[in-house]
Design a protein around this motif. Sequence first.
Motif, PDB file in Angstrom:
ATOM      1  N   LEU A 120       0.877  -1.311   0.086  1.00  0.00           N
ATOM      2  CA  LEU A 120       0.042  -0.095  -0.019  1.00  0.00           C
ATOM      3  C   LEU A 120       0.767   1.378   0.099  1.00  0.00           C
ATOM      4  N   ALA A 121       0.076   2.386  -0.340  1.00  0.00           N
ATOM      5  CA  ALA A 121       0.786   3.662  -0.376  1.00  0.00           C
ATOM      6  C   ALA A 121       1.324   3.847   1.277  1.00  0.00           C
ATOM      7  N   GLY A 122       0.672   3.530   2.000  1.00  0.00           N
ATOM      8  CA  GLY A 122       0.933   3.705   3.400  1.00  0.00           C
ATOM      9  C   GLY A 122      -0.159   3.377   4.486  1.00  0.00           C
ATOM     10  N   ALA A 123       0.184   3.394   5.785  1.00  0.00           N
ATOM     11  CA  ALA A 123      -0.839   2.910   6.767  1.00  0.00           C
ATOM     12  C   ALA A 123      -2.157   3.811   6.704  1.00  0.00           C
ATOM     13  N   ALA A 124      -2.046   4.830   5.898  1.00  0.00           N
ATOM     14  CA  ALA A 124      -3.448   5.795   5.904  1.00  0.00           C
ATOM     15  C   ALA A 124      -4.351   4.933   5.309  1.00  0.00           C
ATOM     16  N   VAL A 125      -4.052   4.127   4.373  1.00  0.00           N
ATOM     17  CA  VAL A 125      -5.054   3.314   3.397  1.00  0.00           C
ATOM     18  C   VAL A 125      -5.925   2.755   4.533  1.00  0.00           C
ATOM     19  N   VAL A 126      -5.382   1.998   5.208  1.00  0.00           N
ATOM     20  CA  VAL A 126      -6.190   1.064   6.221  1.00  0.00           C
ATOM     21  C   VAL A 126      -6.650   2.077   7.142  1.00  0.00           C
ATOM     22  N   GLY A 127      -6.137   2.929   7.819  1.00  0.00           N
ATOM     23  CA  GLY A 127      -6.582   4.158   8.672  1.00  0.00           C
ATOM     24  C   GLY A 127      -8.009   4.674   8.217  1.00  0.00           C
ATOM     25  N   ASP A 128      -7.765   5.086   6.962  1.00  0.00           N
ATOM     26  CA  ASP A 128      -8.943   5.965   6.204  1.00  0.00           C
ATOM     27  C   ASP A 128      -9.938   4.807   5.953  1.00  0.00           C
ATOM     28  N   MET A 129      -9.718   4.039   5.701  1.00  0.00           N
ATOM     29  CA  MET A 129     -10.929   2.835   5.554  1.00  0.00           C
ATOM     30  C   MET A 129     -11.622   2.597   6.676  1.00  0.00           C
ATOM     31  N   GLU A 130     -10.895   2.536   7.814  1.00  0.00           N
ATOM     32  CA  GLU A 130     -11.728   2.153   9.009  1.00  0.00           C
ATOM     33  C   GLU A 130     -12.545   3.549   9.511  1.00  0.00           C
ATOM     34  N   SER A 131     -11.914   4.718   9.317  1.00  0.00           N
ATOM     35  CA  SER A 131     -12.670   5.725   9.577  1.00  0.00           C
ATOM     36  C   SER A 131     -13.897   6.155   8.969  1.00  0.00           C
ATOM     37  N   ALA A 132     -13.764   5.626   7.573  1.00  0.00           N
ATOM     38  CA  ALA A 132     -14.868   5.798   6.687  1.00  0.00           C
ATOM     39  C   ALA A 132     -16.188   4.634   7.293  1.00  0.00           C
ATOM     40  N   TRP A 133     -15.742   3.618   7.367  1.00  0.00           N
ATOM     41  CA  TRP A 133     -16.585   2.516   7.987  1.00  0.00           C
ATOM     42  C   TRP A 133     -17.262   3.076   9.011  1.00  0.00           C
ATOM     43  N   LEU A 134     -16.408   3.469  10.285  1.00  0.00           N
ATOM     44  CA  LEU A 134     -17.155   3.780  11.312  1.00  0.00           C
ATOM     45  C   LEU A 134     -18.059   4.980  11.191  1.00  0.00           C
ATOM     46  N   ALA A 135     -17.691   5.905  10.303  1.00  0.00           N
ATOM     47  CA  ALA A 135     -18.411   7.009   9.984  1.00  0.00           C
ATOM     48  C   ALA A 135     -19.838   6.697   9.342  1.00  0.00           C
ATOM     49  N   SER A 136     -19.850   5.538   8.552  1.00  0.00           N
ATOM     50  CA  SER A 136     -21.193   5.456   7.979  1.00  0.00           C
ATOM     51  C   SER A 136     -21.924   4.465   8.662  1.00  0.00           C
ATOM     52  N   ALA A 137     -21.873   4.539  10.086  1.00  0.00           N
ATOM     53  CA  ALA A 137     -22.885   3.327  10.812  1.00  0.00           C
ATOM     54  C   ALA A 137     -24.136   3.404  10.446  1.00  0.00           C
ATOM     55  N   GLY A 138     -24.556   4.764  10.003  1.00  0.00           N
ATOM     56  CA  GLY A 138     -26.031   5.058   9.960  1.00  0.00           C
ATOM     57  C   GLY A 138     -26.612   4.657   8.502  1.00  0.00           C
ATOM     58  N   GLU A 139     -25.797   4.054   7.616  1.00  0.00           N
ATOM     59  CA  GLU A 139     -26.081   3.513   6.359  1.00  0.00           C
ATOM     60  C   GLU A 139     -26.296   2.258   6.625  1.00  0.00           C
ATOM     61  N   SER A 140     -27.768   1.594   6.278  1.00  0.00           N
ATOM     62  CA  SER A 140     -28.168   0.303   6.633  1.00  0.00           C
ATOM     63  C   SER A 140     -27.886  -0.364   5.352  1.00  0.00           C
TER      64      SER A 140
END
Length: 281
Positions: A120-140
């Motif tokens: 990967l380009a860096g650790a941010a790839v995984v970190g940003d994926m996790e942040s996006a996943w957690l932020a979308s908890a309201g999407e059913s």
Amino acid sequence: MTFSIVGRSADGTALGIAVASKFLGVGAAVPAALADVGAVATQSYANLAYRPQGLALLSSGVPADFTVRALIAGDDGPVGHRQVGVVGTTGNGATFTGDDCHPWAGGTAGDGYAIQGNMLAGAAVVGDMESAWLASAGESRLAYRLVEALHAGDKAGGDRRGRQSAALLVVAKGLGYGGTSDVLVDLRVDDHPDPVAELARLLTMHTLYFERPDPAVLIPLTGPVAAEVAERLASLGHQDPDLDEALASWAGIENLEMRIVPGSIDPLVLAQLRAATVSGK
């Protein structure tokens, strides 16, 4: 060589994987899922046997973390180059990254998800994926959560070699086409300059053609709406004393049959009908 997310919907009914890579047809190798059982992503010199083996372990009640341990323990190949993510029907997901995976490589897991990537380009790839996943908890809709997380990883640099393919697989008991399948979404972009964006476009199309309508927004086929629908259908050659039959006939030709509900019309179907009569299709 790949980044992926394995996830479970908030209500536990759907399980799936979204993945992208500088690899031809990544959807043919990485994802596997079984409704009411779990989901598995195998990557980085992928051991495709992990897919049936992991699902078999999950189906027997083995939790995700023990499933990952068992897969690694039973692998007589280059375990140091392996990477795998697993999610079951309950509890935390689990991920493994071998010490010899090409950098940057790593993963993270939590309640109902596992995210992993290598080269990967860096650790941010995984970190940003996790942040996006957690932020979308309201999407059913699980498919949209998975693609949003994948898009975040892509924006963070994704596979450092570039882009080529992406895939999305989501399963849910009885929620596939016609209610006779558990495969809710199965989309692949095998070779494309911007595969994650193309995957998102295909998911939008899939929503139109294959998702069931929201009962709360259905419009009764009565009064002026019924008259308009009948007139537009007639102009397209679909005349029937039974308006439901006429609408179903046209919708079937347009691949919109999953959105037909007798006595009502889905606003998306109405929009497609209006567009078809304007264009003279």
